[in-house]
Design a protein around this motif. Structure first.
Motif, PDB file in Angstrom:
ATOM      1  N   ILE A  54     112.488  46.939 -18.572  1.00  0.00           N
ATOM      2  CA  ILE A  54     112.219  47.212 -17.100  1.00  0.00           C
ATOM      3  C   ILE A  54     113.051  47.684 -16.324  1.00  0.00           C
ATOM      4  O   ILE A  54     113.211  48.480 -15.577  1.00  0.00           O
ATOM      5  CB  ILE A  54     111.657  45.815 -16.686  1.00  0.00           C
ATOM      6  N   ASN A  55     114.440  47.202 -16.499  1.00  0.00           N
ATOM      7  CA  ASN A  55     115.425  47.687 -15.711  1.00  0.00           C
ATOM      8  C   ASN A  55     115.887  49.378 -15.957  1.00  0.00           C
ATOM      9  O   ASN A  55     116.016  50.096 -15.078  1.00  0.00           O
ATOM     10  CB  ASN A  55     116.733  47.084 -16.089  1.00  0.00           C
ATOM     11  N   GLN A  56     115.685  49.769 -17.208  1.00  0.00           N
ATOM     12  CA  GLN A  56     115.884  51.171 -17.645  1.00  0.00           C
ATOM     13  C   GLN A  56     114.903  51.797 -16.973  1.00  0.00           C
ATOM     14  O   GLN A  56     114.797  52.985 -16.741  1.00  0.00           O
ATOM     15  CB  GLN A  56     115.875  51.098 -18.997  1.00  0.00           C
ATOM     16  N   THR A  57     113.438  51.395 -17.127  1.00  0.00           N
ATOM     17  CA  THR A  57     112.263  51.973 -16.640  1.00  0.00           C
ATOM     18  C   THR A  57     112.555  52.211 -14.993  1.00  0.00           C
ATOM     19  O   THR A  57     112.448  53.585 -14.857  1.00  0.00           O
ATOM     20  CB  THR A  57     110.966  51.467 -17.255  1.00  0.00           C
ATOM     21  N   VAL A  58     112.939  51.387 -14.507  1.00  0.00           N
ATOM     22  CA  VAL A  58     112.815  51.456 -13.048  1.00  0.00           C
ATOM     23  C   VAL A  58     113.922  52.226 -12.709  1.00  0.00           C
ATOM     24  O   VAL A  58     114.010  53.137 -11.767  1.00  0.00           O
ATOM     25  CB  VAL A  58     113.171  50.190 -12.356  1.00  0.00           C
ATOM     26  N   LEU A  59     115.142  52.216 -13.366  1.00  0.00           N
ATOM     27  CA  LEU A  59     116.387  52.991 -12.951  1.00  0.00           C
ATOM     28  C   LEU A  59     116.238  54.568 -13.423  1.00  0.00           C
ATOM     29  O   LEU A  59     116.367  55.278 -12.581  1.00  0.00           O
ATOM     30  CB  LEU A  59     117.442  52.548 -13.771  1.00  0.00           C
ATOM     31  N   VAL A  60     115.637  54.668 -14.492  1.00  0.00           N
ATOM     32  CA  VAL A  60     115.166  56.383 -14.764  1.00  0.00           C
ATOM     33  C   VAL A  60     114.080  56.834 -14.022  1.00  0.00           C
ATOM     34  O   VAL A  60     114.449  57.766 -13.499  1.00  0.00           O
ATOM     35  CB  VAL A  60     114.747  56.383 -16.404  1.00  0.00           C
ATOM     36  N   ALA A  61     113.155  55.984 -13.328  1.00  0.00           N
ATOM     37  CA  ALA A  61     112.428  56.591 -12.563  1.00  0.00           C
ATOM     38  C   ALA A  61     112.787  56.839 -11.006  1.00  0.00           C
ATOM     39  O   ALA A  61     112.573  57.964 -10.784  1.00  0.00           O
ATOM     40  CB  ALA A  61     111.149  55.637 -12.260  1.00  0.00           C
ATOM     41  N   ALA A  62     113.891  55.953 -10.731  1.00  0.00           N
ATOM     42  CA  ALA A  62     114.342  56.133  -9.610  1.00  0.00           C
ATOM     43  C   ALA A  62     115.441  57.290  -9.673  1.00  0.00           C
ATOM     44  O   ALA A  62     115.378  58.246  -8.590  1.00  0.00           O
ATOM     45  CB  ALA A  62     115.260  54.798  -8.919  1.00  0.00           C
ATOM     46  N   LEU A  63     116.124  57.488 -10.752  1.00  0.00           N
ATOM     47  CA  LEU A  63     116.829  58.618 -10.975  1.00  0.00           C
ATOM     48  C   LEU A  63     116.173  60.133 -10.985  1.00  0.00           C
ATOM     49  O   LEU A  63     116.734  60.940 -10.421  1.00  0.00           O
ATOM     50  CB  LEU A  63     117.812  58.395 -11.940  1.00  0.00           C
TER      51      LEU A  63
END
Length: 652
Positions: free
Chosen positions: A20-29
Motif C-alpha cells: 500500500i505504501n509503495q503503491t500510494v507513493l508511486v502514484a503520488a510521485l
C-alpha cells in the motif's frame, strides 16, 4: 516469520502495508512528475515562442524596407542576424504575394516556397515550432517573416528534469520501505508472534500454550481473548474425551448393525435387479417366438377353429407381457428412472379409444360401457400412452369386479390456469364395492382387498399401485370412493399442459402420416438399401419381415465389426443399429462409420432394448440420429424410416 498455508493471493499484513505504501507513493510521485513535466514543457515552450515572436517583430520592422527596395543582399544579412539565436534552425522572408524572397538556415530544414498565411501565426510540430510574423511598412503588410525554431533544447531540459524526478522517487521509495520496517518492528512483530502462536496451536493441537503480554493495549486484549478461547477449548476437549470413551462401544455396536443392514439391503437390491432383468429376458424371448409364430400362422390358410386358437394364444401372451411390463414399470418408478413423454392429447379421443379396446371384454360379461367427457374440447399436452395405461387399469378392474350394470369412463377439468389444466379421470362401476378397512392399502404394490379375491378373480395387485405412481408423476393423485353393494369410483388426476391449435393439427397430421408411412415408403423409397445390425437372429428376422412389404432392400449384420465390413462401398441410405452386441457394440460401430467419408451423412437410428434417458444420450453423443426402443411399433418404425430417408434423399 512463518505462516500456515492460505489460499493463493493472500499476503501478510506487513507485506500488504508495504505494498500500500509503495503503491500510494508511486502514484503520488507519478502525478507530481507528470504535473512538473507537463507544466515545464508548457512554460518553456511558451517562453521560447514569446521570445522568438518578439525577435521576429523587431526584424519584421526592418524587413519592410528590404522588401520595398527588393534588396536580397540586405534580406540575407537580416536573416543571418536571426540565425545568431541557437534555437533558430532556418529563416525565410516572403513578399506581399506570399512568394519566397530570401531563405537562410540549415540545409536539412525545408521552408515552403509560398506562404498562404501573412498574419502572425505559430505552427507546433514534433521537433520544431514555426513562427510567422507579418512585415509592416507604412502601416500596411508588405510580406512575412518565417522562423523555424528547434525544440531539441527543450527536450534535453525535460530529460534532465525526468532524471532528477526519477532519482528523487527512488530515494523516496527507499525511505518509505525503511519506515515500514521500523513500523513492523514496533507494532507488527508482536502481532506476528501472536500469529505464530496460533499456527503452533493449530498444527500441534497443544491448547496449553498461551500468548504473552505486549506493550500495545489492543494486542494485549487480543492475546487475552485468545487465551480465554484456548482455555474453553481445553475444557471442551476433556469433556469430549470422557464422552467419547463412553460412546465408543455403543457406536461400534451400532455401526456393525448398520453395516449388516446395509449389506442386506444392497444384496436385496442386487437380487431384485438381477431377478427382474433375468425374468424379462427369459420370458420375453420365448414369448417373441410364440407370438411371432402365431402371427405367421394367421397369414396362412387356416380354419375358423384354428383362428380361434391363435386368438387365445395372442390373448394369453399379451396378458403375460402386460404382467411383465407392470412389474418392470413399478421397478423403474421406484428407482426414479421412469420418464414421461409430452405430445398433443385429445382427451375425448383417448377415452373413446379405451372404450373401444375394452368393449369386447365388457360385452362378454353383459356390461354396458359408457363414456362422458365434459369441458375438454381443446387438445392438451401430456403422455397419452401412460394416461391410456392408467385408464385401462381402472377399466379392467371395474369389468372384473362387476357382474351386471354399467361401467362409465369420465373425464372433466377440475382446475385450470394459463399454462395447464388439471384433468380428473374416473371409472365408475356398479359392482360389489370395496370394504372400508381395505381402502387404505388398496393402492399398495401386490395388494388386493383380501386373499379370497385373489383366488376368485386373479391378478397381481400391481395395476392400482402403478396408476397412483403415474398420476403423481403427472402432477396429480389417485384414489377411490366405494360403498358396499352399490359400486366403486376409481379416479386419478393429471396436470396436462395447454397447446395451441397449430400443435394439435401437427399432432393429428403426425398420426395420419404414421398410419400411411409404409405405403409412402413404397412410393418414395422402393429399392433403396438399408442395413440392419443386431446380434439376435430373431430380432434380425423380425426386422426383415416387418420391412419386407416396404420395398426397401434389407441387408443384415450380426455385430458392429461385420456392419463396418458390409458398410464399405454399399451406399446404404440408412442404418438400424443395435447397441449391445459382441465383438463391437453399436456405439463404437457408429463412431467408426462417422469417421469414414461415406458415413458422415448416412442416418443411423438406434434400435435397442435400453430405454433409459442416459442410454439415448449415449447414442446421440456417439453420432446416432434417432432412437427406437424394442419392442417397437411397426408404424413408428415406418414413420421414423420415412422421415430420415426423406431427409437423406433431399440432401443427396
Amino acid at each position: 516469520m512463518k505462516y500456515s498455508a492460505f489460499p493463493s493471493g493472500t499476503v501478510s499484513l506487513i507485506e500488504r502495508l508495504r505494498r500500500i505504501n509503495q503503491t500510494v507513493l508511486v502514484a503520488a510521485l507519478a502525478i507530481v512528475a507528470l504535473v512538473v513535466l507537463v507544466s515545464g514543457l508548457f512554460l518553456n515552450l511558451r517562453a521560447l515562442v514569446v521570445d522568438h515572436q518578439s525577435a521576429g517583430k523587431v526584424l519584421g520592422e526592418n524587413a519592410g524596407a528590404v522588401l520595398l527596395f527588393d534588396d536580397k543582399r540586405a534580406a540575407n544579412d537580416l536573416l543571418a542576424s536571426l540565425l545568431h539565436s541557437p534555437n533558430v534552425s532556418a529563416g525565410a522572408l516572403y513578399d506581399r504575394e506570399g512568394m519566397l524572397f530570401a531563405r537562410l538556415g540549415r540545409s536539412d530544414v525545408t521552408v515552403p516556397e509560398t506562404l498562404g498565411q501573412s498574419g502572425a501565426v505559430v505552427f507546433y510540430g514534433a521537433r520544431s515550432v514555426r513562427i510567422v510574423e507579418p512585415v509592416i511598412q507604412g502601416g500596411e503588410p508588405v510580406g512575412a517573416l518565417l522562423m523555424d525554431v528547434d525544440l531539441a533544447p527543450v527536450s534535453r531540459m525535460l530529460g534532465w528534469q525526468a532524471l532528477v524526478i526519477s532519482l528523487a522517487a527512488i530515494v523516496a521509495l527507499l525511505f518509505a520501505r525503511w519506515m515500514v520496517v521500523r513500523l513492523s518492528s514496533s507494532v507488527l512483530l508482536p502481532l506476528d508472534r501472536l500469529n505464530c502462536l496460533m499456527d503452533d496451536v493449530s498444527q500441534k493441537q497443544d491448547y496449553s500454550l498461551r500468548a504473552g503480554d505486549s506493550s500495545v493495549i489492543e494486542l494485549n486484549r487480543l492475546g487475552a481473548g485468545f487465551n480465554a478461547m484456548l482455555e474453553q477449548i481445553r475444557l471442551r476437549d476433556e469433556w469430549l474425551a470422557a464422552q467419547r470413551n463412553r460412546l465408543e462401544v455403543a457406536v461400534a455396536e451400532r455401526t456393525a448393525e448398520l453395516l449388516g443392514a446395509k449389506e442386506a439391503a444392497d444384496a436385496a437390491n442386487l437380487a431384485k435387479s438381477a431377478f427382474l432383468s433375468n425374468m424379462s429376458h427369459e420370458i420375453r424371448t420365448p414369448m417373441n417366438a410364440i407370438l411371432g409364430m402365431a402371427n405367421i400362422l394367421r397369414r396362412e390358410d387356416i380354419t375358423p377353429r384354428q383362428a380361434e386358437y391363435l386368438g387365445k394364444i395372442d390373448a394369453a401372451g399379451a396378458h403375460l407381457l402386460s404382467i411383465i411390463n407392470n412389474i418392470l414399470d413399478l421397478s423403474k418408478i421406484e428407482a426414479g428412472k421412469f420418464e414421461l413423454d409430452e405430445a398433443p392429447v385429445d382427451v375425448a379421443e383417448l377415452v373413446g379409444n379405451v372404450r373401444s379396446i375394452m368393449a369386447e371384454r365388457a360385452e362378454g360379461k353383459g356390461l354396458v360401457l359408457e363414456t362422458a367427457v365434459n369441458g375438454l374440447a381443446v387438445p392438451l399436452l401430456g403422455d397419452s400412452t401412460r394416461l391410456r395405461q392408467a385408464l385401462i387399469n381402472y377399466t379392467i378392474n371395474a369389468i372384473k369386479f362387476s357382474e351386471s350394470g354399467t361401467v362409465t369412463l369420465r373425464a372433466c377439468p377440475v382446475e385450470e390456469s394459463a399454462q395447464a389444466v388439471l384433468v380428473r379421470f374416473a371409472v365408475e362401476d356398479q359392482g360389489e364395492g370395496v370394504p372400508p378397512d381395505a381402502l387404505p392399502r388398496l393402492f399398495g404394490a401386490f395388494e388386493q382387498a383380501d386373499n379370497s379375491t385373489t383366488r376368485r378373480y386373479g391378478g397381481t395387485g400391481l395395476g392400482l399401485a402403478i396408476t397412483r405412481h403415474l398420476a403423481r408423476l403427472m402432477g396429480g393423485e389417485a384414489g377411490v370412493e366405494s360403498e358396499l353393494g352399490r359400486g366403486s369410483t376409481f379416479w386419478f388426476t393429471a396436470r396436462l399442459g395447454r397447446c395451441g391449435s397449430l400443435s394439435a393439427r401437427r399432432g393429428a397430421a403426425g398420426r395420419q402420416a404414421a398410419s400411411g408411412a409404409e405405403e409412402m415408403l413404397r412410393q418414395r423409397h422402393a429399392g433403396r438399401r438399408i442395413l440392419v445390425v443386431d446380434d439376435d437372429p430373431m430380432n434380425r428376422e423380425v426386422a426383415q419381415l416387418t420391412l419386407a412389404g416396404s420395398g426397401l432392400i434389407v441387408d443384415l449384420a450380426e455385430d458392429g465389426r461385420q456392419a463396418l465390413t458390409r458398410f464399405e462401398g454399399r451406399g446404404y441410405a440408412l442404418v438400424l443399429m443395435d447397441v449391445q452386441m459382441p465383438v463391437m457394440d453399436g456405439l463404437d460401430a457408429t463412431r467408426a462409420m462417422r469417421a469414414r467419408p461415406d458415413g458422415a451423412s448416412v442416418p443411423i437410428v438406434a434400435m435397442t432394448a435400453n430405454a433409459f434417458t442416459e442410454d439415448k444420450e449415449l447414442c446421440i453423443k456417439a453420432g446416432m440420429d434417432d432412437f427406437l426402443v424394442k419392442p417397437f411399433d411397426p408404424e413408428l418404425l415406418f414413420s421414423t424410416l420415412l422421415r430420415w430417408l426423406d431427409r437423406s434423399g433431399a440432401t443427396a
